[in-house]
Write an enzyme that holds these catalytic residues in place. Sequence first.
Site, short mmCIF file in Angstrom:
data_model
loop_
_atom_site.label_atom_id
_atom_site.label_comp_id
_atom_site.label_asym_id
_atom_site.label_seq_id
_atom_site.Cartn_x
_atom_site.Cartn_y
_atom_site.Cartn_z
N ILE A 14 0.98 -0.97 0.09
CA ILE A 14 -0.04 -0.18 -0.07
C ILE A 14 0.98 1.42 -0.38
O ILE A 14 1.39 1.66 1.45
CB ILE A 14 -0.69 0.32 1.03
CG1 ILE A 14 -1.65 -1.09 1.90
CG2 ILE A 14 -1.57 0.99 1.26
CD1 ILE A 14 -2.96 -1.46 0.19
N HIS A 15 0.82 1.98 -1.14
CA HIS A 15 2.30 3.09 -1.71
C HIS A 15 0.62 3.86 -1.78
O HIS A 15 -0.56 4.09 -1.47
CB HIS A 15 3.58 2.99 -1.76
CG HIS A 15 2.63 2.45 -3.99
ND1 HIS A 15 1.93 2.93 -4.86
CD2 HIS A 15 2.83 0.89 -4.48
CE1 HIS A 15 1.86 2.34 -5.57
NE2 HIS A 15 1.61 1.00 -5.61
N ALA A 16 1.20 5.27 -2.36
CA ALA A 16 0.50 5.97 -2.38
C ALA A 16 -1.16 6.40 -3.07
O ALA A 16 -2.26 6.29 -2.97
CB ALA A 16 1.07 7.94 -3.06
N ALA A 19 -2.96 3.81 -1.93
CA ALA A 19 -3.43 4.47 -0.66
C ALA A 19 -5.28 5.45 -0.91
O ALA A 19 -6.12 5.81 -0.63
CB ALA A 19 -2.91 4.75 0.38
N GLU A 87 -2.83 -3.05 -10.56
CA GLU A 87 -1.52 -2.49 -11.24
C GLU A 87 -0.72 -3.85 -11.82
O GLU A 87 0.92 -4.04 -12.03
CB GLU A 87 -0.37 -2.29 -9.26
CG GLU A 87 -1.30 -0.89 -9.60
CD GLU A 87 0.09 -0.79 -7.98
OE1 GLU A 87 0.08 0.55 -7.30
OE2 GLU A 87 0.37 -1.41 -7.08
#
Length: 88
Positions: A14-16, A19, A87
């Site tokens: 969970i990165h930007a 999120a 992703e």
Amino acid sequence: MVEKLLTVRNRAGIHARPAALIAQTANRFSAEVSLERDDTSVNAKSIMGVITMAAGYNSTLTLKADGADENEAAEAIFALFESKFEEE
């Protein structure tokens, strides 16, 4: 109240971007939505809150939704996790 176990399946965790997707999705609903990991609970409608979870690959989180549209909110966020945040 609805509870679901979620597993972070995308390699980057969970990165930007994930999120932001979680917060945007949660904000579409009136239900209160939170994510929990270990002893930490954050408002899923807050990008910064979600980032502070520091949830890496294969982390398990508990999603809690409470309100009129709790089922829809939980399913929408569950779908994000299942799709690996689009992703991969």
